[in-house]
Design a protein around this motif. Structure first.
Motif, PDB file in Angstrom:
ATOM      1  N   SER A  70      48.621  26.441  31.454  1.00 27.60           N
ATOM      2  CA  SER A  70      49.356  25.194  31.678  1.00 27.60           C
ATOM      3  C   SER A  70      49.672  24.997  33.157  1.00 27.60           C
ATOM      4  N   ALA A  71      50.097  26.067  33.818  1.00 23.63           N
ATOM      5  CA  ALA A  71      50.406  25.977  35.251  1.00 23.63           C
ATOM      6  C   ALA A  71      49.149  25.678  36.064  1.00 23.63           C
ATOM      7  N   ALA A  72      48.030  26.264  35.676  1.00 27.22           N
ATOM      8  CA  ALA A  72      46.770  26.006  36.373  1.00 27.22           C
ATOM      9  C   ALA A  72      46.358  24.548  36.216  1.00 27.22           C
ATOM     10  N   VAL A  73      46.495  24.021  35.013  1.00 30.00           N
ATOM     11  CA  VAL A  73      46.155  22.607  34.772  1.00 30.00           C
ATOM     12  C   VAL A  73      47.069  21.706  35.598  1.00 30.00           C
ATOM     13  N   ASP A  74      48.353  22.006  35.622  1.00 25.87           N
ATOM     14  CA  ASP A  74      49.293  21.209  36.420  1.00 25.87           C
ATOM     15  C   ASP A  74      48.903  21.212  37.894  1.00 25.87           C
ATOM     16  N   GLN A 112      44.295  16.836  42.275  1.00 28.71           N
ATOM     17  CA  GLN A 112      43.312  15.866  41.790  1.00 28.71           C
ATOM     18  C   GLN A 112      41.891  16.426  41.736  1.00 28.71           C
ATOM     19  N   VAL A 113      41.795  17.670  41.216  1.00 29.83           N
ATOM     20  CA  VAL A 113      40.501  18.313  41.038  1.00 29.83           C
ATOM     21  C   VAL A 113      40.435  18.844  39.611  1.00 29.83           C
ATOM     22  N   PRO A 114      39.775  18.117  38.698  1.00 30.23           N
ATOM     23  CA  PRO A 114      39.665  18.608  37.321  1.00 30.23           C
ATOM     24  C   PRO A 114      38.908  19.935  37.291  1.00 30.23           C
ATOM     25  N   GLN A 115      39.427  20.889  36.526  1.00 33.05           N
ATOM     26  CA  GLN A 115      38.897  22.240  36.555  1.00 33.05           C
ATOM     27  C   GLN A 115      38.549  22.753  35.172  1.00 33.05           C
ATOM     28  N   CYS A 116      37.683  23.747  35.159  1.00 36.89           N
ATOM     29  CA  CYS A 116      37.444  24.586  33.988  1.00 36.89           C
ATOM     30  C   CYS A 116      38.178  25.893  34.266  1.00 36.89           C
ATOM     31  N   ILE A 117      38.958  26.365  33.299  1.00 38.19           N
ATOM     32  CA  ILE A 117      39.814  27.521  33.516  1.00 38.19           C
ATOM     33  C   ILE A 117      39.675  28.481  32.341  1.00 38.19           C
ATOM     34  N   PHE A 118      39.457  29.743  32.651  1.00 37.19           N
ATOM     35  CA  PHE A 118      39.378  30.793  31.626  1.00 37.19           C
ATOM     36  C   PHE A 118      40.378  31.888  31.960  1.00 37.19           C
ATOM     37  N   ILE A 119      41.060  32.370  30.946  1.00 41.67           N
ATOM     38  CA  ILE A 119      41.921  33.534  31.082  1.00 41.67           C
ATOM     39  C   ILE A 119      41.414  34.566  30.082  1.00 41.67           C
ATOM     40  N   ASP A 146      41.217  38.943  28.799  1.00 33.95           N
ATOM     41  CA  ASP A 146      41.911  40.226  28.782  1.00 33.95           C
ATOM     42  C   ASP A 146      41.160  41.205  29.684  1.00 33.95           C
ATOM     43  N   THR A 147      41.584  42.457  29.713  1.00 34.08           N
ATOM     44  CA  THR A 147      40.976  43.427  30.632  1.00 34.08           C
ATOM     45  C   THR A 147      39.518  43.738  30.290  1.00 34.08           C
ATOM     46  N   SER A 148      39.110  43.465  29.063  1.00 26.76           N
ATOM     47  CA  SER A 148      37.716  43.704  28.700  1.00 26.76           C
ATOM     48  C   SER A 148      36.849  42.462  28.881  1.00 26.76           C
ATOM     49  N   GLY A 149      37.443  41.371  29.370  1.00 22.97           N
ATOM     50  CA  GLY A 149      36.682  40.156  29.637  1.00 22.97           C
ATOM     51  C   GLY A 149      36.603  39.197  28.474  1.00 22.97           C
ATOM     52  N   GLU A 150      37.320  39.481  27.387  1.00 15.85           N
ATOM     53  CA  GLU A 150      37.316  38.572  26.236  1.00 15.85           C
ATOM     54  C   GLU A 150      38.295  37.427  26.474  1.00 15.85           C
ATOM     55  N   THR A 151      37.910  36.235  26.104  1.00 18.33           N
ATOM     56  CA  THR A 151      38.706  35.041  26.349  1.00 18.33           C
ATOM     57  C   THR A 151      39.981  35.028  25.511  1.00 18.33           C
ATOM     58  N   ILE A 152      41.115  34.769  26.190  1.00 22.60           N
ATOM     59  CA  ILE A 152      42.392  34.561  25.511  1.00 22.60           C
ATOM     60  C   ILE A 152      42.679  33.068  25.435  1.00 22.60           C
ATOM     61  N   ALA A 153      42.408  32.345  26.528  1.00 27.96           N
ATOM     62  CA  ALA A 153      42.674  30.908  26.579  1.00 27.96           C
ATOM     63  C   ALA A 153      41.708  30.257  27.562  1.00 27.96           C
ATOM     64  N   SER A 154      41.352  29.009  27.277  1.00 24.71           N
ATOM     65  CA  SER A 154      40.467  28.287  28.193  1.00 24.71           C
ATOM     66  C   SER A 154      40.621  26.795  27.981  1.00 24.71           C
ATOM     67  N   VAL A 155      40.203  26.051  29.005  1.00 23.84           N
ATOM     68  CA  VAL A 155      40.220  24.593  28.916  1.00 23.84           C
ATOM     69  C   VAL A 155      39.179  24.025  29.877  1.00 23.84           C
ATOM     70  N   ARG A 156      38.603  22.936  29.468  1.00 20.00           N
ATOM     71  CA  ARG A 156      37.789  22.119  30.378  1.00 20.00           C
ATOM     72  C   ARG A 156      38.526  20.804  30.504  1.00 20.00           C
ATOM     73  N   ARG A 205      45.921  30.940  41.713  1.00 22.73           N
ATOM     74  CA  ARG A 205      47.168  31.531  42.245  1.00 22.73           C
ATOM     75  C   ARG A 205      48.410  30.848  41.655  1.00 22.73           C
ATOM     76  N   ALA A 206      48.326  29.557  41.394  1.00 23.81           N
ATOM     77  CA  ALA A 206      49.441  28.848  40.752  1.00 23.81           C
ATOM     78  C   ALA A 206      49.695  29.415  39.360  1.00 23.81           C
ATOM     79  N   ALA A 207      48.637  29.764  38.668  1.00 22.89           N
ATOM     80  CA  ALA A 207      48.774  30.361  37.334  1.00 22.89           C
ATOM     81  C   ALA A 207      49.449  31.721  37.412  1.00 22.89           C
ATOM     82  N   LEU A 208      49.036  32.540  38.377  1.00 23.34           N
ATOM     83  CA  LEU A 208      49.642  33.868  38.532  1.00 23.34           C
ATOM     84  C   LEU A 208      51.131  33.755  38.846  1.00 23.34           C
ATOM     85  N   LYS A 209      51.461  32.849  39.739  1.00 29.34           N
ATOM     86  CA  LYS A 209      52.856  32.669  40.129  1.00 29.34           C
ATOM     87  C   LYS A 209      53.711  32.244  38.934  1.00 29.34           C
ATOM     88  N   ALA A 210      53.175  31.375  38.098  1.00 31.05           N
ATOM     89  CA  ALA A 210      53.929  30.839  36.957  1.00 31.05           C
ATOM     90  C   ALA A 210      54.336  31.913  35.960  1.00 31.05           C
TER      91      ALA A 210
END
Length: 139
Positions: free
Chosen positions: A20-24, A30-37, A39-49, A128-133
Motif C-alpha cells: 500500500s505504501a509503495a502504491v501511494d 505519478q509513475v504507475p508501477q508493478c510491485i512484488f513482495i 518471502d526469503t525463498s522468493g515466493e510471492t506474498i503480495a503483488s500489484v500491477r 524504499r517508501a515501502a520499507l519505511k512504512a
C-alpha cells in the motif's frame, strides 16, 4: 556446529502494508508501477500491477524481488554480462536491473521487494517508501 539458525518471516499484513505504501508513493510521483513482495525463498506474498504500468514489468519486478531476496542485497550492482548469464541460467528468475531491495529487520532478512515500470531510481524510491512504512531497515 549449530544444527539450526534463527529466522524471521514477513507477515502477510506487513506485506500488504508495504504494498500500500509503495502504491501511494508511485501515485505521488505519478509513475504507475508493478510491485512484488516476496518471502526469503522468493515466493510471492503480495503483488500489484497499477493501472497503466507496463505489462512486462510484472516479470522484471518479480525477478528483482527474487534476486534481492536471494542475494540479500539491492539489485543493479552486478555487471551486465553476469546479469544476462544469471537471467538465462535462471530462466528470467534473476536480473541485474535496479529496483529490488531486501526487507530486513535488525539485519535479519525477512523478504524482498521488487518494483518495475519506472526508471531504476524511481523504482528504488518506491521500494524504499515501502520499507519505511513497515519499519524495515534502511537500504
Amino acid at each position: 556446529m549449530s544444527r539450526f539458525r534463527n529466522t524471521i518471516s514477513l507477515t502477510a499484513d506487513a506485506a500488504l502494508s508495504a504494498l500500500s505504501a509503495a502504491v501511494d508513493r508511485a501515485k505521488s510521483i505519478q509513475v504507475p508501477q508493478c510491485i512484488f513482495i516476496v518471502d526469503t525463498s522468493g515466493e510471492t506474498i503480495a503483488s500489484v500491477r497499477m493501472d497503466d504500468a507496463k505489462y512486462l514489468s510484472m516479470h522484471t519486478a518479480r525477478a528483482k524481488a527474487r534476486t534481492a531476496a536471494s542475494i540479500n542485497a539491492p539489485t543493479g550492482a552486478m555487471t551486465a554480462e553476469f546479469g544476462v548469464a544469471a537471467g538465462i541460467a535462471s530462466q528470467g528468475g534473476v536480473t541485474h536491473l535496479p529496483g529490488g531491495l531486501p526487507i530486513r529487520f535488525g539485519g535479519l532478512l525477512a523478504g524482498a521487494i521488487g518494483v518495475g515500470s519506472g526508471t531504476g531510481e524511481q523504482d528504488f524510491d518506491v521500494a524504499r517508501a515501502a520499507l519505511k512504512a513497515i519499519g524495515a531497515d534502511e537500504v
